[in-house]
Design an enzyme around this catalytic site. Sequence first.
Site, short mmCIF file in Angstrom:
data_model
loop_
_atom_site.label_atom_id
_atom_site.label_comp_id
_atom_site.label_asym_id
_atom_site.label_seq_id
_atom_site.Cartn_x
_atom_site.Cartn_y
_atom_site.Cartn_z
N ASP A 484 52.47 39.47 46.90
CA ASP A 484 53.03 40.72 47.93
C ASP A 484 52.88 40.15 49.28
O ASP A 484 53.18 40.73 49.95
CB ASP A 484 51.69 41.66 47.69
C1 GLC Z 1 47.73 42.54 43.66
C2 GLC Z 1 48.79 43.49 43.34
C3 GLC Z 1 49.80 42.73 42.63
C4 GLC Z 1 50.33 41.33 43.10
C5 GLC Z 1 49.04 40.51 43.44
C6 GLC Z 1 49.56 39.44 44.27
O1 GLC Z 1 46.96 42.16 42.47
O2 GLC Z 1 48.23 44.45 42.72
O3 GLC Z 1 50.92 43.52 42.57
O4 GLC Z 1 51.26 40.94 42.39
O5 GLC Z 1 48.31 41.31 44.24
O6 GLC Z 1 49.90 39.70 45.56
C1 GLC Z 2 48.02 42.81 46.86
C2 GLC Z 2 47.20 41.74 47.72
C3 GLC Z 2 46.85 41.77 48.96
C4 GLC Z 2 47.78 42.57 49.85
C5 GLC Z 2 48.30 43.91 48.88
C6 GLC Z 2 49.34 44.85 49.69
O1 GLC Z 2 46.96 43.57 46.64
O2 GLC Z 2 46.30 41.14 46.80
O3 GLC Z 2 46.47 40.68 49.60
O4 GLC Z 2 47.38 43.06 51.04
O5 GLC Z 2 48.71 43.70 47.85
O6 GLC Z 2 49.84 45.74 48.91
#
Ligand code: GLC
Ligand code: GLC
Length: 810
Positions: A484
Amino acid sequence: MKFGYFDDAAKEYVITTPKTPLPWINYLGTNDFFSLISNTAGGYSFYKDAKLLRLTRFRYNNVPGDSNGKYYYIKDGNTVWNPGWMPTKTDLDSYECRHGIGYSKWNSSKNGVSASVLAFVPTDDTCEINQLKLTNNTDSVKELKLFSYVEWCLWNAADDMQNFQRNFSTGEVEVIDSTIYHKTEYRERRNHYAIFTVNTKIDGFDTQRENFLGAYRDNHDPEVVFDKGACTGSIAHGWSPVAVHEISVKLEPGETKSYVFLLGYCENPDNDKWESKNVVNKKPAKALITKYQTDADVDKAFDKLKTYWDNLLSIYTLESSNDKVNRMVNIWNQYQCMVTFNMSRSASYYESGIGRGMGFRDSNQDLLGFVHLIPERARERIIDIASTQFENGSAYHQYQPLTKRGNSDIGSGFNDDPLWLIAGTSAYVRETGDVSILKEIVPYDNDMSVATTLMEHLKRSFDFTVNNKGPHKLPLIGRADWNDCLNLNCFSEHPGESFQCFGPSEGPVAESVFIAGMFVKYGEEYAQLAELLGDTAEAERARKEVKIMYDTVLEAGWDGDWFVRAYDAYSNKIGSKECEEGKIFIESNGFCSLAGIGVKEGLAEKALDSVKKYLDCKYGVMILQPAYTVYHLELGEISSYPPGYKENAGIFCHNNPWVSIAETVIGRGDRAFEIYKKTCPAYTEEISEIHKTEPYVYCQMVAGNDAYIPGEGKNSWLTGTAAWTFVNISQYILGVYPTHKGLSVDPCVPSDFGDFKVTRKFRGASYEISVKTNGSQKGVKKLIVDGQEVEGTVIPFVEGKKNYKVEVVM
Ligand code: GLC
Ligand code: GLC
């Protein structure tokens, strides 16, 4: 250092001190009513949606950290104590908290009185039961006062913590006998209220918080309990409604008294809301209260919950000589899969329950570890998720569980999303053999007028990648892929802009090698689904596209010793030896290898060796190295985190299993298991003082080598790690993998793992699988089904056959 121990026979983790490094929580509830509950009785309850229908108030990031819950104060002379230690924090003579599967229990004592509390949500009612037993272990009579305490949340949790100009005037309650009714906003648009009740006559009550606590005091020293010794009978009008019962308890020597408290959610039809003017219709409340009046009623409901879980956990069981793996596979990993399926990323001690709804990508992945437990619920979830897809195959990144509608605040443009729908659907069909789901008529963006079959949805998912490629013919990344925080089209320069929503959702240049890996893996699974429907032409077309992508990855996505991660908006490489920082990433190497890319060319092995060399550390495999030390406009949120944390070189437990699975694909059982062990809670239990989060479940992130305290965990419970580690251990390491034709058994274990047995319920039949490993890491020499040797690794599925006895020799 440990703060408790596993009691595997009881399927419990026993916490032996309230002073754990962080609150260690559990989840109560299986369907609609849920509670989070910590080892010191903190937490909150909600019905269906943690944001919109929250029953009790919790203060996130408060001091002390875990300071609102369902509390019982026991006043014994001048001593006031709580069975869960908080909030008075009176030193206890003994304390024990047992987190079990869907319940938590306390056994504590002080000055010769012992208290036990059992908390659970029955399988088929919208309430939480707290059964509290007090025993006098002394030789003289004890006269105690018992006070209960919950603070109501005014339903909408977000509004509740910010809109005080309104909220201080809206609170309303009714009190009848021992039941406190919380009815804020019921006079207008709500048709629901909450109750807190106890199965005995009470000596007093309070419903106005300040009357109970006293001015400038808090729940650690309520005036009513400490100074007055009796409730004031306050009726809340506005301000902060609470529910407090006062009960005088007289205990003869050796005597035990038991109380059943019940926190419930009740709903009335819109045309039957009132008993009389401003008096709520109490029918549903009375039905609940009547149902749970006695200890026998509680025992019955608790037995039902136990049976419910025993049945679920009997679907996949392992017997091996490794107790740690046994307990993760048989109990905790599957339990966490259920919780992530129910909660997605909404409510934990790190997710405040007011933010994200259900993630398109997250929920599809959660399914992978859940589908064997209750396939019907997975089926419904797949349809819900697919209903938020757009006609062009892309998807809302999130949807709200209550409305089941896509969330336009975050919108779409996360270009990995569509392919996860294929992953989830394929897992469901392989598990159940239920091809009918592919023919279900499913809307786009909830619009039935443009609905098509689910299979057509999958086709559009597949074609979304085919039709959205960049200059290297790799998939465009859009706002981000699985990571993300890899925001290659965002270019955010101002604080407060959301990295996920700022900038164009489409970028015509930035590409993801990770999505390419996904396309190869799930493109093949899509082709298999097409074949199941007899559409060989579509299967052939899909495999052609997959082949093109495979070759593209080897051409544009290979860096010499590992797979490139992505190309940025200037077409520069990310995750390449050419980069100064972020030279190598876990995601593309894990996923491309597990998808089989470069296996026959020897490149997957090379990539996994590089992962070991550059990304491995004591606590797991880091997401990237070297960490980014400055903020890069062209990379987005990933470089916003300090080195070693989160997506900037933290250990993201979610993608460690991808590397472990990839190792099983190339047959290295020793290494696959080494990776499995590093993040496995049963193993990290030993270092709880460093790891900090619950030793019975996975957390999202463990601090990497560059962090101030490497090995420190954060964000426990709600993580895709649960599903992926269960897939890894059950389907790849132990090797019992559902295929369309039947269960396949092809383990890849460490050479010293020893023989093991798996029992598996699959499509209505029971499988007893015994594996003789002979010190081998991979390779089935013999598969014997009911005495008959069978070619290959798949146990042929025979419709109607109930039992399979399977012997595997490696
Ligand atoms: C969090 C989000 C997931 C994403 C991951 C890596 O676990 O829920 O959707 O793939 O972060 O950014
Ligand atoms: C996931 C990631 C986090 C980010 C978020 C945004 O949870 O782990 O770092 O800020 O997604 O939705």
